[in-house]
Design an enzyme around this catalytic site. Structure first.
Site, PDB file in Angstrom:
ATOM      1  CG  ASP A 323      -0.042   0.105   2.554  1.00 39.30           C
ATOM      2  OD1 ASP A 323       1.412  -0.204   2.978  1.00 39.30           O
ATOM      3  OD2 ASP A 323      -0.674   0.379   3.823  1.00 39.30           O
ATOM      4  CG  ASP A 325       1.539   3.552   4.974  1.00 41.21           C
ATOM      5  OD1 ASP A 325      -0.222   2.661   4.739  1.00 41.21           O
ATOM      6  OD2 ASP A 325       2.862   1.997   4.194  1.00 41.21           O
ATOM      7  CG  ASP A 418      -2.922   2.677   5.582  1.00 45.90           C
ATOM      8  OD1 ASP A 418      -4.839   3.040   4.765  1.00 45.90           O
ATOM      9  OD2 ASP A 418      -3.402   2.197   6.437  1.00 45.90           O
TER      10      ASP A 418
HETATM   11  P1  UTP Z   1       2.493  -0.330   6.612  1.00 40.09           P
HETATM   12  O1  UTP Z   1       0.894  -1.874   7.318  1.00 40.09           O
HETATM   13  O2  UTP Z   1       1.864   0.159   5.560  1.00 40.09           O
HETATM   14  O3  UTP Z   1       3.553  -1.720   6.661  1.00 40.09           O
HETATM   15  O4  UTP Z   1       2.651  -0.089   7.823  1.00 40.09           O
HETATM   16  P2  UTP Z   1       5.230  -1.032   5.694  1.00 40.09           P
HETATM   17  O5  UTP Z   1       6.078  -1.318   6.036  1.00 40.09           O
HETATM   18  O6  UTP Z   1       4.227  -0.131   4.534  1.00 40.09           O
HETATM   19  O7  UTP Z   1       5.133  -2.373   4.035  1.00 40.09           O
HETATM   20  P3  UTP Z   1       4.055  -2.442   3.457  1.00 40.09           P
HETATM   21  O8  UTP Z   1       5.187  -2.161   1.755  1.00 40.09           O
HETATM   22  O9  UTP Z   1       3.245  -1.043   2.573  1.00 40.09           O
HETATM   23  O10 UTP Z   1       3.622  -3.914   2.925  1.00 40.09           O
HETATM   24  C1  UTP Z   1       3.807   0.920   7.217  1.00 40.09           C
HETATM   25  C2  UTP Z   1       3.425   1.236   8.947  1.00 40.09           C
HETATM   26  O11 UTP Z   1       2.555   1.822   9.657  1.00 40.09           O
HETATM   27  C3  UTP Z   1       2.788   1.482  11.089  1.00 40.09           C
HETATM   28  C4  UTP Z   1       3.588  -0.409  11.086  1.00 40.09           C
HETATM   29  O12 UTP Z   1       3.246  -0.258  12.477  1.00 40.09           O
HETATM   30  C5  UTP Z   1       4.420   0.175  10.231  1.00 40.09           C
HETATM   31  O13 UTP Z   1       5.503   0.293  10.545  1.00 40.09           O
HETATM   32  N1  UTP Z   1       1.354   1.662  11.311  1.00 40.09           N
HETATM   33  C6  UTP Z   1       0.766   1.113  10.460  1.00 40.09           C
HETATM   34  C7  UTP Z   1       0.109   1.831  12.336  1.00 40.09           C
HETATM   35  O14 UTP Z   1       1.308   2.110  13.368  1.00 40.09           O
HETATM   36  N2  UTP Z   1      -0.680   2.072  12.797  1.00 40.09           N
HETATM   37  C8  UTP Z   1      -1.593   1.260  11.789  1.00 40.09           C
HETATM   38  O15 UTP Z   1      -2.751   0.936  12.703  1.00 40.09           O
HETATM   39  C9  UTP Z   1      -0.952   0.194  10.614  1.00 40.09           C
HETATM   40 MN    MN Z   2       2.575   0.205   3.509  1.00 39.05          MN
END
Ligand code: UTP
Ligand code: MN
Length: 494
Positions: A323, A325, A418
Site C-alpha cells: 500500500d 502510506d 492510508d
Molecule cells: P504497513 O502495514 O503499510 O507496512 O505499515 P509497510 O512497512 O509500509 O510495508 P508494506 O510495503 O506496505 O507492506 C507501515 C507502518 O505504519 C504502522 C506500522 O507499524 C508500520 O510501521 N502502522 C500501520 C500503524 O502504526 N498503525 C496502523 O494501524 C497501521
Molecule cells: Mn505500507
C-alpha cells in the site's frame, strides 16, 4: 530536551546500600540465569555485610558476579550494555567468589579459580559479537545476505499468525531480523553461536536449510491447505485472521468461494473482493510517487501550508509495497483539524477514490496515557482508502486485458492508500511510528518499556521515571531520549 535522570532503583532490589566498608570493590550481580529473587537475596546479604552492590551496570563496576553463565555469556552481556567491547579491567567472577567473600566478611582476593574464562574471539564471530539483541539497536538494510533463511523463518512467522500464536510469530520474526542485520551470508551453524534471538526452533530450521537447501517444515507449511487458504483469504482487504479462520473452518478456501456461497460481507470486504487482483499486486515506487503528487495537490488545495510525508516501506527505501502510506500535518497546531473530510471530498470530486473509510482523531493525552499500554493501534484521524490510479499510456497497451470487475477500463488500477493526519506536536512520534518496519516499531516499544521504563506510542513518549511526557521536534530526539543511536529510515528494515 529535559535531561534524562538515572534509571530508578530496580524493584527487585529495594534495600539501599548500608554503610559501605569496601568502597574500592564495586559489585554487580548479573540477573541472567539467576533470576530476580535470588539476585535480590544476594544483594541484601552482601549489603548487610557492608559490600557495595550496584543495581545497574556502569563503568565504575569492578567485580561482576554471575551464576551458571560462561565468561563469554557475561562478556557479551556487558558488551551489549555498554554498546562497545569493554576493557578487561573488570573481574568476571563465578558465584563462588561471592559466597567465599560473604563467609570471610570481606572481599577475598581474586584467584584463578574464581575467574570466568573469556575465549579470545574467533575471526568468524568478530561481527556477530556486536549484534545487539533489540532490533531498534541495530542497522537493518533493505538488501541483505540471508534471504533464503529469512524468507523461510518469516513464512513460519506468518503461519503462526494464522494460528493466532503471536509469541511464536514474533520469535520467528526476531530470528529472521537478526540474520538480516548480518554483514555476511551464513554458511555454518558455528557462525550463529553468539547471536541473540535465535531460539532452538529457528536454529533447527536454519540448520536444515544449510545442510539440505530446504526445510521440510517450511515446505510442508507452504503447501498446506490451511496456509494457502489463510493467505488467500487474509489477502482480501478488510479480512483479518479471525474472519479468515472462521471461513476456513466452514470449508471456504479462496475469494471465489465467498462469492459462490454468498457470504455476508461488509463494505471494506466487498471492495477487497472486487479489487482483489489489483490489491494483491505490488505497488511500485513510481506508482507511489504518482499518488504522492495527487495527495499533495489535494492537500494544498484544501489546506495551504500543510506538510505531507510518504511513510511506511517506501520511506525505508523499498521499491515495492502493499500500500502507500501518508502522514499529513500543519505547522500551526489545530489547523489540521477537520482536514480529512475536505481531502476526501476533493478526491471524490475527481473520481479518484474507489473506497474510503474515515475515522476521527480520538487521542486524548489525559485519557490515553500513560496507563494505557502502548500498542500498535493509534488514534489519529485516518482514512483507509482505495485509489483509482490512471496507468501511464505505455503501461496499458498490449497487456491491457483485465478480468471481471476490473475490466471496466484497462487504463487504471486499484491501489490501497492510508492517509493519516497528525497534530504538529505529535508529528515526530507519528513519523517514527508510521515508518516501520512493524518489527522495528515493536522493538522500540519493548526497549522503551523494558529497558527505560518509558512508554512509546505514535502519539507520545511517557517517562515513568520522571513522570512526564517528553516533548520533541524530531525523530532524532526520540532516539536520543530513549538512549538509542539514531537509525535512519533505510536501516529500519528489521
Ligand atoms: P504497513 O502495514 O503499510 O507496512 O505499515 P509497510 O512497512 O509500509 O510495508 P508494506 O510495503 O506496505 O507492506 C507501515 C507502518 O505504519 C504502522 C506500522 O507499524 C508500520 O510501521 N502502522 C500501520 C500503524 O502504526 N498503525 C496502523 O494501524 C497501521
Ligand atoms: Mn505500507
Amino acid at each position: 530536551m529535559i535531561p534524562l535522570k538515572r534509571r530508578k532503583v530496580s524493584q527487585t532490589v529495594n534495600q539501599p546500600n548500608q554503610t559501605c566498608k569496601f568502597p574500592h570493590v564495586s559489585i554487580f550481580i548479573l540477573e541472567r540465569k539467576m533470576g530476580s529473587t535470588r539476585r535480590a537475596f544476594l544483594t541484601r546479604l552482601g549489603r548487610s555485610k557492608g559490600f557495595l552492590i550496584t543495581d545497574t551496570y556502569s563503568s565504575s563496576i569492578t567485580h561482576v558476579v554471575s551464576e551458571n553463565n560462561t565468561g563469554d555469556d557475561v562478556q557479551t552481556w556487558i558488551d551489549n550494555q555498554t554498546g562497545q567491547e569493554s576493557s578487561s579491567s573488570v573481574h568476571l567472577l563465578g558465584i563462588i567468589w561471592f559466597t567465599e567473600s560473604m563467609e570471610a566478611g570481606q572481599p577475598v582476593p581474586v584467584e584463578d579459580r574464581h575467574i570466568l574464562k573469556v575465549n579470545p574471539k574467533q575471526n568468524v564471530n568478530d561481527n556477530t559479537m556486536l549484534i545487539k539483541s533489540y532490533a531498534c539497536q541495530r542497522r537493518t538494510p533493505l538488501k541483505h545476505h540471508n534471504s533464503l533463511l529469512t524468507e523461510a523463518l518469516e513464512l513460519l512467522a506468518e503461519n503462526a499468525e494464522y494460528s493466532d500464536n503471536e509469541g511464536r510469530s514474533v520469535a520467528f520474526r526476531r530470528a529472521a531480523s537478526v540474520l538480516k542485520a548480518l554483514p555476511y551470508r551464513v554458511q555454518t551453524m558455528d557462525q550463529l553461536k553468539c547471536l541473540p534471538c535465535l531460539g532452538e526452533h529457528s536454529q533447527r530450521v536454519i540448520k536444515e536449510i544449510l545442510e539440505d537447501g530446504t526445510s521440510s517444515e517450511v515446505e510442508s507449511t507452504r503447501h498446506s491447505e490451511q496456509f494457502q487458504a489463510m493467505k488467500a483469504l487474509t489477502g482480501i482487504f478488510g479480512v483479518g485472521v479471525k474472519t479468515a479462520d472462521r471461513w476456513f473452518r466452514e470449508g471456504l478456501r479462496s475469494p471465489s468461494d465467498l462469492i459462490c456461497t454468498g457470504q455476508q460481507l461488509n463494505r471494506a470486504q466487498q471492495a477487497g473482493l472486487q479489487f482483489y487482483d489489483d490489491l494483491n499486486k505490488h505497488v511500485t515506487k513510481a506508482e507511489a510517487d504518482m499518488i504522492s503528487e495527487i495527495v499533495k495537490e489535494a492537500v494544498s488545495a484544501v489546506l495551504p501550508g500543510a506538510e505531507i510525508q510518504l511513510m511506511g516501506g517506501f520511506r525505508r527505501g523499498k521499491e515495492v509495497g502493499h500500500d502507500v502510506d501518508f502522514l499529513i500535518t500543519h505547522p500551526e497546531e489545530g489547523r489540521e483539524e477537520g482536514l480529512m473530510p475536505k481531502i476526501i471530498n476533493w478526491l471524490e470530486g475527481r473520481n479518484l477514490l474507489l473506497y474510503q473509510k474515515w475515522t476521527r482523531n480520538s487521542y486524548l493525552e489525559k485519557l490515553d496515557g500513560p496507563a494505557r499500554p502502548a500498542n500498535n493501534m493509534d488514534r489519529f484521524e485516518r482514512c483507509f482508502s482505495i485509489f483509482k490510479l490512471d496507468r501511464p499510456a505505455e503501461a496499458t497497451g498490449s497487456e491491457g486485458v483485465r478480468s471481471s470487475d476490473q475490466s471496466e477500463a484497462s487504463s487504471w488500477r486499484a491501489v490501497r492508500v492510508d492517509l493519516v493526519v497528525s497534530p504538529y506536536s505529535q508529528f515526530a512520534f507519528a513519523t517514527l511510528g508510521w515508518t516501520g518496519s512493524k518489527l522495528f516499531e515493536r522493538e522500540l516499544r519493548r526497549w522503551a518499556g523494558q529497558e527505560k521504563r518509558m512508554s512509546l506510542s505514535s502519539h507520545a513518549l511517557y517517562d515513568s521515571n520522571q513522570r512526564c511526557y517528553v516533548r520533541v521536534q524530531s525523530e532524532e530526539e526520540i532516539f536520543a531520549y530513549l538512549g538509542l543511536e539514531f537509525i535512519p529510515p533505510c536501516e529500519r528494515n528489521a
